[in-house]
Design a protein around this motif. Structure first.
Motif, short mmCIF file in Angstrom:
data_model
loop_
_atom_site.label_atom_id
_atom_site.label_comp_id
_atom_site.label_asym_id
_atom_site.label_seq_id
_atom_site.Cartn_x
_atom_site.Cartn_y
_atom_site.Cartn_z
N TRP A 39 76.87 -69.00 -57.13
CA TRP A 39 76.64 -69.76 -55.89
C TRP A 39 76.80 -71.25 -56.14
O TRP A 39 76.23 -71.80 -57.09
N HIS A 41 76.03 -73.99 -54.12
CA HIS A 41 75.37 -74.92 -53.20
C HIS A 41 74.03 -75.48 -53.69
O HIS A 41 73.26 -76.02 -52.91
N TYR A 78 82.82 -80.91 -50.88
CA TYR A 78 83.01 -79.92 -49.83
C TYR A 78 84.30 -80.16 -49.03
O TYR A 78 84.95 -79.20 -48.61
N SER A 93 84.28 -71.80 -46.29
CA SER A 93 83.89 -71.94 -47.69
C SER A 93 84.17 -70.62 -48.41
O SER A 93 83.62 -69.58 -48.05
N THR A 94 85.02 -70.68 -49.43
CA THR A 94 85.39 -69.48 -50.17
C THR A 94 85.94 -69.86 -51.54
O THR A 94 86.56 -70.92 -51.66
N GLU A 96 82.70 -67.25 -51.81
CA GLU A 96 81.29 -67.45 -51.49
C GLU A 96 80.45 -66.28 -51.99
O GLU A 96 80.96 -65.19 -52.27
N THR A 97 79.14 -66.53 -52.04
CA THR A 97 78.15 -65.46 -52.21
C THR A 97 76.95 -65.79 -51.34
O THR A 97 76.74 -66.95 -50.97
N SER A 98 76.17 -64.78 -51.03
CA SER A 98 74.86 -64.98 -50.40
C SER A 98 73.85 -64.59 -51.46
O SER A 98 73.76 -63.41 -51.82
N SER A 117 80.05 -67.37 -46.06
CA SER A 117 78.70 -66.83 -45.94
C SER A 117 77.89 -67.78 -45.07
O SER A 117 78.17 -68.98 -44.99
N GLY A 120 76.04 -70.73 -47.03
CA GLY A 120 76.99 -71.74 -47.48
C GLY A 120 77.42 -72.65 -46.36
O GLY A 120 77.40 -73.88 -46.49
N HIS A 121 77.79 -72.08 -45.23
CA HIS A 121 78.23 -72.89 -44.10
C HIS A 121 77.08 -73.70 -43.49
O HIS A 121 77.29 -74.83 -43.02
N TRP A 170 77.13 -62.87 -43.55
CA TRP A 170 78.48 -63.21 -43.97
C TRP A 170 79.33 -63.44 -42.72
O TRP A 170 78.87 -63.26 -41.60
#
Length: 367
Positions: A39, A41, A78, A93-94, A96-98, A117, A120-121, A170
């Protein structure tokens, strides 16, 4: 963070930090699996603390010398990280993960990496918005600010309500192998973010439904997750659920010495609980003061002094039988602010450095 951005992602401007960044500040990716460690962020979330410090203190020198440089650098990363998606006509955003959650991919197997995700956004939108607001306060209007403003307009939304009434985690409405996952990353915009408020009733209701779904499937099992839930309850103005989760926290989430247990010990739950208590008593993220927004049903009588609200306002509160009886407000600078308590709302004028007192009906009593 700048070295990691360039060395790992080939992004020559800006800074970032991964999810496992800690007191010793290693920004690089420390992960064997994308599921928990890729991740990107950590830096974006940390940037919120710089902005919130300004909101609470109104320290313009801090904003200029410390907060804005960080926000600008995060935004720069970003700006170059996002990719254009023709399908949605938005910046996404890619990869990505949650964090620590997974979805069922097209091959029927669990997957962690995704094309976009919610969390992320939500964080990118927050970083962009805070950067633009800081620039406005500091009278900065350069090419960089214009670039952020343009990309923000077409950023993929982080808060999307799905067909079932829940907020999507997602970009697509994927099925989840672990429906009661302890993380509720897609509710970052509810807390600690502030994009989901009662003003947006659709998202507000969707956040509650998202929580209900997770809890029905066994969510919030760890101490820090339960503590986060208390802040969610506070932001949703839900005193009954807050009362239940406080009881649960003390029943199953702490050791005899009051250390939060994951297990093992995690300070996140202790700090998260105290943050939740503050949210239950006072909120200021909506641009006004909300007094006793979700006071637990078994906190019949009490008082607290010295709580700080955004705008550099010191707040004292007393209540009996669950109802506000006394309110004191002291602002470092002269200003007017709206105050809400239940259905009552009052615009109040605060002189610099003097405490102004009100009764439970928000009538001024110190004149």
């Amino acid at each position: 963070g700048k070295t990691t951005a360039k060395a790992q992602y080939g992004i020559a401007r800006g800074t970032m930090a991964h999810h496992a960044t800690d007191l010793w500040a290693p920004a690089f990716m420390r992960a064997e699996r994308a599921y928990w460690g890729s991740w990107i962020h950590g830096g974006g979330w940390a940037g919120q603390h710089y902005w919130e410090h300004y909101r609470f203190t109104q320290d313009k020198a801090f904003l200029r010398n410390r907060a804005y440089p960080i926000l600008k650098s995060l935004s720069e990363f970003y700006l170059d990280w996002l990719v254009w998606d023709e399908k949605s006509k938005s910046w996404v955003s890619t990869p990505e993960t949650s964090p620590e959650n997974s979805y069922i991919a097209d091959d029927g197997q669990p997957a962690a990496v995704s094309f976009g995700s919610a969390m992320g956004h939500q964080i990118i939108a927050e970083v962009f918005d805070n950067t633009l607001e800081a620039a406005k306060i500091l009278d900065i209007d350069d090419d960089f600010v214009k670039e952020v403003s343009e990309k923000r307009k077409d950023l993929h939304p982080g808060v999307v309500v799905g067909a079932d009434g829940r907020i999507l985690e997602w970009n697509e409405p994927y099925e989840e192998p672990e429906k009661g996952h302890r993380h509720m990353s897609h509710l970052y915009a509810l807390h600690p973010g502030d994009a989901i408020t009662a003003e947006n009733q659709a998202a507000f209701n969707a956040a509650q439904k998202t929580i209900d779904f997770r809890l029905q499937h066994g969510g919030a099992g760890t101490g820090w997750s339960r503590a986060w839930m208390i802040s969610f309850n506070a932001r949703l103005l839900d005193s009954i659920s807050a009362t239940q989760n406080i009881r649960k926290f003390f029943e199953i989430s702490i050791a005899d010495n009051l250390f939060d247990e994951h297990p093992p010990f995690q300070i996140d739950g202790n700090f998260g609980f105290t943050a939740g208590v503050a949210e239950l008593l006072l909120q200021s993220h909506e641009g006004f003061l909300r007094i006793l927004p979700a006071i637990p049903t078994d906190w019949a009588k009490g008082k607290i002094s010295g709580l700080k609200a955004r705008g550099n306002i010191e707040v004292d509160i007393e209540w009996e039988k669950g109802k506000l009886t006394k309110l004191g407000l002291k602002s470092a600078q002269a200003q007017s602010i709206n105050v809400k308590y239940g259905e009552l709302e009052q615009e109040v004028i605060l002189p610099a450095g003097l405490k102004v007192k009100f009764d439970g009906a928000l009538n001024r009593v110190d004149i």
